[in-house]
Scaffold this active site. Structure first.
Site, PDB file in Angstrom:
ATOM      1  N   HIS A   1       0.607  -1.044   0.128  1.00 50.42           N
ATOM      2  CA  HIS A   1      -0.249  -0.116  -0.166  1.00 50.42           C
ATOM      3  C   HIS A   1       0.719   1.000  -0.188  1.00 50.42           C
ATOM      4  CE1 HIS A   1      -3.258   2.321   0.611  1.00 50.42           C
ATOM      5  NE2 HIS A   1      -2.631   3.293   1.662  1.00 50.42           N
TER       6      HIS A   1
ATOM      7  N   LYS B   1       0.221  10.751   0.538  1.00 50.66           N
ATOM      8  CA  LYS B   1       0.809  10.051  -0.362  1.00 50.66           C
ATOM      9  C   LYS B   1       0.061  10.498  -1.341  1.00 50.66           C
ATOM     10  CE  LYS B   1       0.024   6.394   1.203  1.00 50.66           C
ATOM     11  NZ  LYS B   1      -0.719   6.106   2.144  1.00 50.66           N
TER      12      LYS B   1
ATOM     13  N   ASP C   1      -1.574   3.219  -4.897  1.00 50.69           N
ATOM     14  CA  ASP C   1      -2.782   2.792  -3.591  1.00 50.69           C
ATOM     15  C   ASP C   1      -2.151   1.785  -3.775  1.00 50.69           C
ATOM     16  OD1 ASP C   1      -4.377   2.483  -2.058  1.00 50.69           O
ATOM     17  OD2 ASP C   1      -5.304   1.367  -3.777  1.00 50.69           O
TER      18      ASP C   1
ATOM     19  N   ARG D   1      18.342  13.798  12.194  1.00 52.61           N
ATOM     20  CA  ARG D   1      17.987  14.615  11.514  1.00 52.61           C
ATOM     21  C   ARG D   1      19.655  14.838  10.919  1.00 52.61           C
ATOM     22  NH1 ARG D   1      17.179  19.564  15.910  1.00 52.61           N
ATOM     23  NH2 ARG D   1      17.896  21.454  13.771  1.00 52.61           N
TER      24      ARG D   1
END
Length: 313
Positions: free
Chosen positions: A147, A168, A186, A251
């Site tokens: 997905h 998305k 999808d 980071r």
């Protein structure tokens, strides 16, 4: 966010599509019929025709070239019929004649009797076998259904995953608008072909996207044929995750994350989603950075080297 793996035991393919994909012509059989393919191996049935029936690969596609043709040509019609029947009665998937060999009448008759298609190719036997093995390796490759959204971004195959509502498809649409290309939205079919994971879309939804508030759109019709690809190697997985104050994010990019797909490790980034953040630009930068890494340049390593060099001075 990878869904449960789905093992592929075989592939049902229409005779018409098989002929088109492999560049062969159907000379005997039901054009609207189907074949069941279960192995990537291809067989030449010369030994079986000569009478040696042990260790015969009956689930394999059978290729007949000059050797088989001239051997059968040397037999009487009755012998030829009997030998060919010993092949077709094993319920083989199909027979392909190489080098544009014309099929014997007995071959056509037995093909119809056992409902086994016969094809003809103008390729040399060795070339035909090699092409069939390549085709079968792709067709029967193990796969997972994922997905997410798969795009080509700056030459890198980027799989964007995350829970529903993370943005998305909207991020993908912005990337397409910026000139990158869509492979699947999808449902992404990820196949392992040797040491690569190749992603594509189900035929029924290829080139289509669902955008909340807009509905279903056809990306190819809207943005042109240059905005889509049929398949792409997955080089990077980016998981969109809702921002959380108590969640620590990398980071500097020092630690390495991976997503395991079909036993292969794919580099992965976890990207926090928050209001006002332009995810499309961040995904684009991540793809370009991954491309640099593949070329041997790592910004973190270079920065650490510069810091160490400064200490020495």
């Amino acid at each position: 966010m990878i869904e449960e793996k789905e093992e592929r035991q075989g592939e049902i393919i229409s005779i018409q599509n098989f002929a088109k994909d492999c560049g062969v012509d159907l000379v005997q059989g039901n054009k609207s019929g189907e074949m069941f393919l279960t192995t990537v191996n291809v067989n030449r049935p010369g030994l079986l025709l000569a009478g040696f029936e042990d260790y015969f690969g009956e689930k394999r596609i059978q290729v007949m070239g000059n050797a088989e043709y001239y051997y059968l040509h040397s037999c009487t019609k009755e012998e030829r019929y009997k030998k060919l029947e010993s092949l077709f009665e094993r319920k083989i998937p199909c027979v392909i004649l190489s080098k544009s060999i014309e099929p014997f009448e007995e071959l056509k008759e037995i093909s119809e009797k056992y409902d086994v298609p016969v094809f003809k190719s103008n390729k040399l036997t060795s070339q035909l076998v090699n092409d069939l093995v390549t085709y079968l390796n792709r067709k029967l490759a193990p796969f997972e259904t994922i997905h997410g959204v798969l795009l080509e971004v700056s030459g890198i195959g980027v799989l964007i995953t995350g829970h529903s509502g993370m943005g998305k498809s909207e991020t993908a649409m912005e990337l397409i608008h910026r000139g990158h290309r869509l492979i699947a939205d999808d449902n992404v079919i990820a196949k392992r072909i040797q040491d690569e994971i190749i992603g594509t879309a189900p035929d029924s939804i290829m080139h289509y996207m669902e955008i909340r508030g807009v509905g279903i759109i056809d990306v190819r019709s809207m943005f042109g044929v240059g905005s889509v690809l049929r398949e792409k190697r997955i080089d990077l997985v980016i998981e969109l995750q809702a921002w959380g104050e108590n969640i620590e994010y990398d980071r500097l990019g020092v630690s390495s994350q991976f997503e395991v797909i079909l036993g292969l490790e794919i580099p992965k980034l976890t990207m926090p989603v928050m209001p006002g953040r332009n995810l499309a630009i961040v995904v684009e930068v991540a793809a370009r950075n991954e491309r640099l890494k593949k070329l041997g340049y790592n910004a973190v390593d270079q920065l650490l080297a510069n810091i160490d060099f400064g200490k020495d001075e």
